[in-house]
Design a protein around this motif. Structure first.
Motif, PDB file in Angstrom:
ATOM      1  N   UNK A 162       0.998  -1.187   0.009  1.00 49.50           N
ATOM      2  CA  UNK A 162       0.017   0.107  -0.007  1.00 49.50           C
ATOM      3  C   UNK A 162       0.841   1.124  -0.052  1.00 49.50           C
ATOM      4  N   UNK A 163       0.335   2.295  -0.269  1.00 47.99           N
ATOM      5  CA  UNK A 163       0.803   3.735  -0.283  1.00 47.99           C
ATOM      6  C   UNK A 163      -0.012   4.615  -1.225  1.00 47.99           C
ATOM      7  N   UNK A 164       0.450   5.847  -1.272  1.00 48.32           N
ATOM      8  CA  UNK A 164      -0.025   6.951  -2.113  1.00 48.32           C
ATOM      9  C   UNK A 164       0.589   6.587  -3.428  1.00 48.32           C
ATOM     10  N   UNK A 165      -0.091   7.430  -4.237  1.00 54.39           N
ATOM     11  CA  UNK A 165       0.489   7.420  -5.678  1.00 54.39           C
ATOM     12  C   UNK A 165       1.884   7.724  -6.220  1.00 54.39           C
ATOM     13  N   UNK A 166       2.543   7.189  -6.792  1.00 53.75           N
ATOM     14  CA  UNK A 166       4.057   7.393  -6.962  1.00 53.75           C
ATOM     15  C   UNK A 166       5.115   7.194  -6.001  1.00 53.75           C
TER      16      UNK A 166
ATOM     17  N   UNK B 196      -1.993  -4.370  -4.727  1.00 54.17           N
ATOM     18  CA  UNK B 196      -1.715  -3.022  -4.129  1.00 54.17           C
ATOM     19  C   UNK B 196      -3.132  -2.427  -3.895  1.00 54.17           C
ATOM     20  N   UNK B 197      -3.025  -1.592  -3.122  1.00 55.57           N
ATOM     21  CA  UNK B 197      -4.033  -0.659  -2.878  1.00 55.57           C
ATOM     22  C   UNK B 197      -3.287   0.748  -2.438  1.00 55.57           C
ATOM     23  N   UNK B 198      -4.265   1.696  -2.895  1.00 55.59           N
ATOM     24  CA  UNK B 198      -3.959   3.203  -2.571  1.00 55.59           C
ATOM     25  C   UNK B 198      -4.453   3.392  -1.252  1.00 55.59           C
ATOM     26  N   UNK B 199      -3.294   3.613  -0.198  1.00 53.03           N
ATOM     27  CA  UNK B 199      -3.724   3.932   1.072  1.00 53.03           C
ATOM     28  C   UNK B 199      -2.503   4.495   1.893  1.00 53.03           C
ATOM     29  N   UNK B 200      -2.800   5.318   2.878  1.00 57.61           N
ATOM     30  CA  UNK B 200      -1.650   6.141   3.429  1.00 57.61           C
ATOM     31  C   UNK B 200      -0.663   5.459   4.323  1.00 57.61           C
ATOM     32  N   UNK B 201      -1.125   4.118   4.699  1.00 57.37           N
ATOM     33  CA  UNK B 201      -0.550   3.324   5.726  1.00 57.37           C
ATOM     34  C   UNK B 201      -1.358   1.840   5.906  1.00 57.37           C
TER      35      UNK B 201
ATOM     36  N   UNK C 264       3.844  -1.131   3.779  1.00 55.71           N
ATOM     37  CA  UNK C 264       3.336   0.193   3.642  1.00 55.71           C
ATOM     38  C   UNK C 264       4.472   1.018   3.074  1.00 55.71           C
ATOM     39  N   UNK C 265       4.539   1.628   1.753  1.00 61.44           N
ATOM     40  CA  UNK C 265       5.533   2.557   1.448  1.00 61.44           C
ATOM     41  C   UNK C 265       5.091   4.139   1.395  1.00 61.44           C
ATOM     42  N   UNK C 266       6.256   4.883   1.552  1.00 60.25           N
ATOM     43  CA  UNK C 266       6.005   6.190   1.504  1.00 60.25           C
ATOM     44  C   UNK C 266       7.269   6.861   0.986  1.00 60.25           C
ATOM     45  N   UNK C 267       7.104   8.237   0.908  1.00 62.67           N
ATOM     46  CA  UNK C 267       8.185   9.248   0.237  1.00 62.67           C
ATOM     47  C   UNK C 267       8.696  10.182   1.177  1.00 62.67           C
ATOM     48  N   UNK C 268       9.923  10.477   1.376  1.00 64.82           N
ATOM     49  CA  UNK C 268      10.185  11.300   2.288  1.00 64.82           C
ATOM     50  C   UNK C 268      10.107  12.813   1.630  1.00 64.82           C
ATOM     51  N   UNK C 269      10.501  13.904   2.316  1.00 64.00           N
ATOM     52  CA  UNK C 269      10.885  15.355   1.700  1.00 64.00           C
ATOM     53  C   UNK C 269      11.980  15.358   0.555  1.00 64.00           C
TER      54      UNK C 269
END
Length: 389
Positions: free
Chosen positions: A219-223, A318-323, A358-363
């Motif tokens: 999961x994670x947001x787009x990109x 996969x699914x779009x989600x923030x966490x 869960x995937x994310x992207x830092x600043x």
């Protein structure tokens, strides 16, 4: 006899094109003149209109127009015309940069790119709305994708693996285009570790999860790289038979034994569409060892959960989600929309899933796994436990 027309030289070098302007050496008059000559070019009319044949035909047309220029200027003019007459015009130069992953066109005079994880505006532009719309119809037409004022949106994958989404007025003030490059090569685990996407400990846990046939959701947001990580996980399945369901071909040959199923959009009159849910039901009759859905968005989740709960261990999506927690809530909500009662939806999600990544992207633009969550079934639905690695 027509006297030769000099083609003005430019101080912009090819390496500067993505940042210092479109760098095009041709105008609309010359484009139209070359396009007219291409209609009568024997190589083009014979149906061999690949990029190499188009390049030769453009060079012949420029010569016939009496254009003269230095060799480097001539080569750039041919390239610009080929981009415009056979591709997406000025953004083709951006797509040639391997560091560019996304191109966002917010109108003919506003273009942004994501390069090395950083979003920035570039000085690349189209002539006007009509120019941009003409290019869109040219690349989408051969794919059988309709885009006009009565059907003002389109989604497709271009040859070479670039995913394109386009909107026309009245859905937007100006034509809007989003291009995303699908990685041609699945990154190795060593590369993912070097990029900071996963830690060495996470890598070992994820490989073990695939080997142990655990059901996974990324999961994670787009990109943020959900599909890239999913492809890396699927490369670990060995000789298992995968049936992969997608609405666009992004998971290209991720393992040795793969069957790809593709969504079919409805025709112009709204008939003949095949959705993900229908493909999931067909896939279950194809003796898959593992079922893979590129992304769940709706009612198809009910069939996927049922498959995960009835012997198709090691399935993934996969699914779009923030966490991770948000992903579980989204899956439960989609199951509700599919007609499953709340208690049953929660029970099925808890019983079906084993691990949520869960995937994310830092600043700084770096994509990374932000959490790893084990999922189990409890009295009131899914019970989660974060795993440290």
């Amino acid at each position: 006899m027509r006297s030769p027309t000099p083609l003005a030289a430019s101080t912009t070098t090819p390496a500067d094109l993505g940042d210092s302007g479109s760098g095009s050496l041709v105008d609309s008059r010359l484009r139209e003149a070359v396009a007219r000559r291409l209609r009568d070019d024997h190589e083009i009319t014979a149906g061999r209109a690949d990029r190499a044949s188009l390049r030769r035909a453009v060079a012949r047309a420029l010569a016939a127009e009496g254009i003269v220029a230095a060799p480097d200027v001539w080569a750039r003019a041919v390239r610009d015309l080929v981009d415009d007459l056979g591709g997406l015009g000025p953004v083709e130069q951006l797509l040639r940069d391997p560091a560019v992953t996304d191109v966002m066109v917010n109108g003919p005079d506003e273009v942004h790119v994501e390069r090395d994880g950083e979003l920035r505006r570039v000085d690349v532009r189209f002539d006007d709305d009509a120019h941009l719309e003409r290019l869109l119809r040219r690349v989408l037409g051969p794919l059988g994708v309709r885009l006009d004022r009565s059907h003002p949106f389109a989604d497709a994958v271009l040859p070479g693996g670039v995913r394109i989404h386009a909107l026309l007025p009245p859905l937007s003030e100006q034509p809007v285009v989003t291009l995303r490059r699908v990685p041609a090569v699945i990154p190795s685990w060593d590369e993912l570790v070097a990029w900071g996407t996963v830690t060495p400990g996470m890598r070992e846990r994820l490989i073990a999860a695939v080997t142990d046939r655990r059901n996974l959701v990324v999961c994670g947001r787009a990109g943020v790289g959900k599909t890239t990580l999913l492809a890396r996980l699927l490369a670990e399945v060995g000789d298992d038979r995968l049936v992969v369901i997608e609405d666009a071909p992004e998971l290209r040959r991720p393992a040795a034994h793969v069957v790809h199923l593709r969504v079919r959009p409805p025709s112009a009159d709204g008939a003949g569409g095949i959705d993900v849910a229908t493909l999931v039901r067909n896939a279950l009759r194809m003796r898959p060892d593992r079922l893979v859905v590129g992304e769940v968005r709706g009612g198809e989740v009910a069939d996927l959960l049922q498959a995960m709960n009835t012997g198709h261990d090691g399935s993934m999506t996969t699914v779009h989600a923030n966490g991770a927690e948000e992903a579980i809530v989204r899956l439960e909500g989609m199951a509700l929309l599919a007609g499953i009662p709340l208690a049953a939806a929660r029970a099925q999600v808890g019983a079906a899933l084993d691990l949520v990544v869960a995937l994310g992207r830092g600043r700084d633009g770096r994509r990374q796994v932000t959490s790893l969550v084990e999922v189990g079934a409890g009295r009131d639905g899914a019970v989660i436990r974060e795993v440290t690695a």
